[in-house]
Design a protein around this motif. Sequence first.
Motif, PDB file in Angstrom:
ATOM      1  N   SER A  26       0.815  -1.221   0.000  1.00 36.64           N
ATOM      2  CA  SER A  26       0.000   0.000   0.000  1.00 36.64           C
ATOM      3  C   SER A  26       0.846   1.268   0.000  1.00 36.64           C
ATOM      4  O   SER A  26       0.300   2.367   0.074  1.00 36.64           O
ATOM      5  CB  SER A  26      -0.920   0.010   1.225  1.00 36.64           C
ATOM      6  N   PHE A  27       2.168   1.109  -0.080  1.00 37.30           N
ATOM      7  CA  PHE A  27       3.043   2.262   0.079  1.00 37.30           C
ATOM      8  C   PHE A  27       2.788   3.335  -0.975  1.00 37.30           C
ATOM      9  O   PHE A  27       2.786   4.532  -0.676  1.00 37.30           O
ATOM     10  CB  PHE A  27       4.518   1.849   0.034  1.00 37.30           C
ATOM     11  N   LYS A  28       2.605   2.934  -2.211  1.00 38.41           N
ATOM     12  CA  LYS A  28       2.429   3.906  -3.284  1.00 38.41           C
ATOM     13  C   LYS A  28       1.246   4.830  -3.008  1.00 38.41           C
ATOM     14  O   LYS A  28       1.359   6.056  -3.111  1.00 38.41           O
ATOM     15  CB  LYS A  28       2.238   3.194  -4.617  1.00 38.41           C
ATOM     16  N   SER A  29       0.106   4.245  -2.619  1.00 38.03           N
ATOM     17  CA  SER A  29      -1.089   5.061  -2.362  1.00 38.03           C
ATOM     18  C   SER A  29      -0.913   5.905  -1.101  1.00 38.03           C
ATOM     19  O   SER A  29      -1.329   7.068  -1.055  1.00 38.03           O
ATOM     20  CB  SER A  29      -2.320   4.170  -2.224  1.00 38.03           C
TER      21      SER A  29
ATOM     22  N   VAL B  57      -0.074  11.299   1.348  1.00 33.44           N
ATOM     23  CA  VAL B  57       0.655  12.211   2.236  1.00 33.44           C
ATOM     24  C   VAL B  57       1.158  13.417   1.452  1.00 33.44           C
ATOM     25  O   VAL B  57       1.019  14.574   1.884  1.00 33.44           O
ATOM     26  CB  VAL B  57       1.826  11.476   2.919  1.00 33.44           C
ATOM     27  N   THR B  58       1.737  13.157   0.283  1.00 31.36           N
ATOM     28  CA  THR B  58       2.283  14.243  -0.528  1.00 31.36           C
ATOM     29  C   THR B  58       1.193  15.166  -1.049  1.00 31.36           C
ATOM     30  O   THR B  58       1.310  16.394  -0.976  1.00 31.36           O
ATOM     31  CB  THR B  58       3.084  13.667  -1.720  1.00 31.36           C
TER      32      THR B  58
ATOM     33  N   VAL C 131      -7.163  14.636   6.581  1.00 28.67           N
ATOM     34  CA  VAL C 131      -6.294  13.742   7.352  1.00 28.67           C
ATOM     35  C   VAL C 131      -7.027  12.444   7.679  1.00 28.67           C
ATOM     36  O   VAL C 131      -6.467  11.346   7.564  1.00 28.67           O
ATOM     37  CB  VAL C 131      -5.818  14.430   8.653  1.00 28.67           C
ATOM     38  N   LEU C 132      -8.286  12.568   8.066  1.00 23.75           N
ATOM     39  CA  LEU C 132      -9.062  11.364   8.383  1.00 23.75           C
ATOM     40  C   LEU C 132      -9.349  10.540   7.136  1.00 23.75           C
ATOM     41  O   LEU C 132      -9.149   9.315   7.119  1.00 23.75           O
ATOM     42  CB  LEU C 132     -10.374  11.757   9.065  1.00 23.75           C
TER      43      LEU C 132
END
Length: 371
Positions: free
Chosen positions: A272-275, A280-281, A300-301
Amino acid sequence: MEIFVCEPLEINPQVFSLWLSGYSVDEAFRRRVDTEPETSKQFPDFQRLLRNETVDQFRIFLILEPYLQSPPTFLTQDLVQLPTATKKSLIEHYYAFDESVVREFFGKKLSTRNRKDLDDVSEKTGISLKSCRRQFDNIKQILRVVDDYEGSLVENIKTQFILPEHLARNYASVVFISHNRFETNKRKLAHLSFSDLTYCANQMIDRWTAGAEGSHAMDDDLELDRNFLQELHDLKLSLIDRVWIDRQLKYVVKDLRHKKIPPQTLKTMESSFKSTSKAVTMLGTSLIHSKDVRDFFVDVLEKIVEPCKQLALSKEDTANLLGSIASTFPECETAHAKHTGRPGPQENKWRYIYLRYLDTLTNCVLVLYHD
């Protein structure tokens, strides 16, 4: 005719508290009697004297209130002679507030119209309408005054309203949220407490405003640093590039392995890192727009906390993931600079801008992440 005289003047803290809470003279008198039932039985005149004192104290408070609304004037006025320590104590109590009440003010304009509609706030919180109005007026007054000053928001509030550090800091976060009109009233935000929101506000004041350390804009804690937000926005195309994300993923996974993250959790983070990285960016680079600033808590939520929960990542897991993104950013950036031939001096600028954003975001995410 009965005349009640007290010299030197004394302020009864209990009666002052009852007055601030919005009790009438009769209600305050009855509550005082209830706290001393034995004395009332032993001395026939006790209740009469107690009522006279309550009436007299209420008269004094009404005289003092206009001065309390301007604390520096209150300290120097000669109409009512009081020790300086007593004056400061009265100011602190007058400006104290109920977190449940102020939480209801968030997201609303401090207008005359909204002041007239405080009955719902009073009913919902169980705090008297009079007290709700006093708290509303105090926040509006502080916001109006500090808006004319540059520099530290906390220090300006301490100076202009003679408030102790902890109370001034709370007010700083309150007026910051009100000034920037953060959306806080949507149903999905209802579980967020006063402390959750003000913690995030203080984080933003300390790191993201024009008055924050490292800002090269004007010294102003109420406004976000536009130069910083623009520079953050300019990083977007580089940080969502596939090459950057693939390189960052390798560094992050390596760092997470050193943290001994369980294999299944690590696999989830990796897939899930890519998403997650893009979310975040994109959240940060969108803050250049006022509407996205207002929607910060919602975003944020929706974009970070809820997706992490859906992936069964705990609060601790989320902290580890964001922490690894931050700690590996310098190493990743150095490798990226060598690969692209980007000039060395630019490297530290990227690092400073992104980590200034990410450190604060991480703190906010972890506070808003409720199990």
